[in-house]
Scaffold this active site. Structure first.
Site, PDB file in Angstrom:
ATOM      1  N   HIS A  55       0.840  -1.194   0.000  1.00 17.73           N
ATOM      2  CA  HIS A  55       0.000   0.000   0.000  1.00 17.73           C
ATOM      3  C   HIS A  55       0.881   1.252   0.000  1.00 17.73           C
ATOM      4  CE1 HIS A  55      -3.688  -2.292   1.802  1.00 17.73           C
ATOM      5  NE2 HIS A  55      -3.288  -2.773   0.638  1.00 17.73           N
ATOM      6  N   GLU A  57       1.388   3.823   2.038  1.00 15.33           N
ATOM      7  CA  GLU A  57       2.185   4.181   3.219  1.00 15.33           C
ATOM      8  C   GLU A  57       3.440   3.327   3.312  1.00 15.33           C
ATOM      9  OE1 GLU A  57      -2.214   4.201   4.633  1.00 15.33           O
ATOM     10  OE2 GLU A  57      -1.016   3.322   3.011  1.00 15.33           O
ATOM     11  N   CYS A  80      -4.769   1.065   6.611  1.00 19.30           N
ATOM     12  CA  CYS A  80      -5.385  -0.212   6.964  1.00 19.30           C
ATOM     13  C   CYS A  80      -4.756  -0.762   8.242  1.00 19.30           C
ATOM     14  CB  CYS A  80      -5.237  -1.208   5.813  1.00 19.30           C
ATOM     15  SG  CYS A  80      -3.533  -1.754   5.514  1.00 19.30           S
ATOM     16  N   THR A 201     -26.053  -3.645 -29.874  1.00 20.95           N
ATOM     17  CA  THR A 201     -24.789  -2.971 -30.186  1.00 20.95           C
ATOM     18  C   THR A 201     -23.807  -3.938 -30.821  1.00 20.95           C
ATOM     19  OG1 THR A 201     -25.088  -1.380 -28.382  1.00 20.95           O
ATOM     20  CG2 THR A 201     -22.845  -1.718 -29.185  1.00 20.95           C
ATOM     21  N   ASP A 205     -22.798  -2.896 -34.528  1.00 21.93           N
ATOM     22  CA  ASP A 205     -21.477  -2.262 -34.616  1.00 21.93           C
ATOM     23  C   ASP A 205     -20.318  -3.248 -34.615  1.00 21.93           C
ATOM     24  OD1 ASP A 205     -22.784   0.174 -34.603  1.00 21.93           O
ATOM     25  OD2 ASP A 205     -22.563   0.473 -32.443  1.00 21.93           O
ATOM     26  N   ARG A 212      -7.544   0.394 -25.873  1.00 20.78           N
ATOM     27  CA  ARG A 212      -6.480   0.612 -26.848  1.00 20.78           C
ATOM     28  C   ARG A 212      -5.465   1.660 -26.378  1.00 20.78           C
ATOM     29  NH1 ARG A 212     -11.175  -0.231 -29.643  1.00 20.78           N
ATOM     30  NH2 ARG A 212     -11.673   1.972 -29.935  1.00 20.78           N
ATOM     31  N   GLY A 331     -25.937   1.234 -25.788  1.00 17.64           N
ATOM     32  CA  GLY A 331     -26.988   1.541 -26.740  1.00 17.64           C
ATOM     33  C   GLY A 331     -28.237   1.995 -26.003  1.00 17.64           C
ATOM     34  N   SER A 337     -32.915   0.676 -19.762  1.00 18.00           N
ATOM     35  CA  SER A 337     -33.229  -0.377 -18.789  1.00 18.00           C
ATOM     36  C   SER A 337     -32.405  -0.223 -17.515  1.00 18.00           C
ATOM     37  CB  SER A 337     -32.974  -1.753 -19.415  1.00 18.00           C
ATOM     38  OG  SER A 337     -33.834  -1.984 -20.512  1.00 18.00           O
TER      39      SER A 337
END
Length: 407
Positions: A55, A57, A80, A201, A205, A212, A331, A337
């Site tokens: 971590h 620290e 922690c 989609t 597409d 990338r 999409g 939804s």
């Protein structure tokens, strides 16, 4: 070099800048940076570099070549105090005789949640919390949401023209925005653990849905495909052996869909017809599994005319698999939804100064829509950023319940 004019807030901003270097590398852990100061000088810096690594620290203190007794430590998240993949950070802070710790915000992890600060105080270390707390929480909004809700943090992303279209009436959508905006989206794909799209989609597409960005990490690809219609030759199927890909589906809906494809009405209720549909579905399952696809069965929502996955249960399943965040590139149908189920936490709307018109051109969020303007979903903490000639408006979804009608 003396930094006598630096304030605690200045050092915390330095810690935040360090923390951001862990973007896309530490999930589902938080991004954390640490600065050690003594006699007005920064004597050590560190950040959480990768999941499973030390971590912030510990990284800072282990690489410090100066005496740290009496020094002050600045960290954007509470240290922690439990053994996980690495030893507790409270241990090394006490070992190195740090006199005071400045904390940006407390940890939501129940294994910490104020216990780290309490341990330090019990051992005579001064602890001051709440330094740039809002900025610190925002940096790790994914972590806090995941820890508190146990479901992925969802960011809805779309690109549209000035007249609100994500594609022309022909379906052509390459490209709505320019190169600078698209490059930033690659950073987002690196940042979020998963990326979600709907079957529409994928069919229209044929996206690769990878990252990338040089040195970036590919997100887990999640395709919502209730009836298991994903094309075998699609890029996501053909590259599933290289990039983890989950297809969420429902076996009953998939079988029923194949039955409906048979145009022989006379056979519609025959046992042969049903057996053929089942065989087709099983063969599809076998092929997709052989390509490396992870098929995730999901129940259907009870209401609605069309079969639709229970998205709340799906997101719960994804949360148990360690997917702490999802970039939604779904999409208009899937966007509607997910928003209707109150599962979206943040929206990124990229807007290009273009006009394409067309009553039938797709918009970013479809479905039936809000019935009254006063019920519109409002964003909070708005930010506007320019990318060349394009802009991105982002904000958190308000806490009020979304009132989108059923599709």
């Amino acid at each position: 070099m003396e930094d006598c004019n630096m304030t605690p807030e200045d050092y915390m901003r330095m810690a935040l800048d360090l923390a951001r270097q862990g973007e896309g590398k530490v999930s589902p852990n938080p991004m954390v940076g640490c600065v050690v100061v003594k006699d007005g000088r920064v004597i050590a810096k560190g950040y959480h570099e990768k999941y499973g690594g030390f971590h912030a620290e510990r990284n800072a203190l282990l690489h410090c070549t100066e005496d740290t007794q009496g020094a002050e430590l600045y960290v954007n998240l509470e240290p922690c105090c439990h053994h996980g993949k690495t030893p507790p950070c409270t241990d090394i802070i006490l070992q190195r005789k740090i006199s005071k710790v400045y904390v940006g915000c407390l940890d939501s992890n129940p294994k910490v949640a104020g216990k780290g600060a309490a341990i330090l105080r019990d051992h005579g270390v001064q602890v001051e919390t709440g330094i740039l707390e809002e900025e610190c929480r925002k940096l790790n909004e994914v972590f806090f949401h995941y820890m508190e809700k146990h479901t992925p943090f969802v960011a809805m992303k779309y690109a549209m023209t000035l007249d609100g279209k994500i594609a022309c009436e022909t379906g052509d959508s390459r490209w709505v925005t320019g190169e600078e905006a698209r490059s930033y989206v690659q950073r987002m794909r690196n940042r979020y653990r998963g990326i979600m799209a709907g079957i529409g989609t994928v069919q229209i597409d044929n996206p690769l849905l990878n990252c990338r960005m040089q040195g970036g990490r590919n997100p887990v690809r999640i395709i919502c495909d209730t009836c298991l219609r994903i094309p075998r030759d699609s890029q996501v199927v053909q590259t599933a052996g290289e990039i983890k890909t989950i297809v969420a589906w429902n076996p009953r809906a998939a079988r029923d869909f194949r039955q409906l494809q048979d145009t022989k009405a006379a056979d519609a209720l025959s046992g042969d017809h049903k057996r053929k549909a089942l065989e087709q579905m099983e063969e599809t399952v076998e092929y997709l599994t052989s390509k490396g696809i992870v098929l995730l069965e999901n129940p259907l929502k009870e209401e609605g005319e069309k079969p639709e996955l229970d998205l709340r249960k799906l997101f719960g399943q994804l949360g148990t698999q360690g997917i702490d965040s999802i970039l939604l590139e779904g999409g208009g149908t899937l966007n509607a939804s997910v928003l209707r189920e109150n599962l979206v936490q943040r929206v990124y709307a990229f807007i290009a100064p273009k006009l394409v018109a067309g009553a039938d051109a797709k918009s970013p969020i479809e479905g039936r829509g809000i019935l009254r303007m006063k019920d519109a979903v409002e964003l909070q903490d708005i930010e506007v950023v320019s990318f060349g000639s394009d802009i991105c408006i982002s904000g958190r979804v308000g806490k009020e319940e979304v009132c989108l009608p059923e599709l």
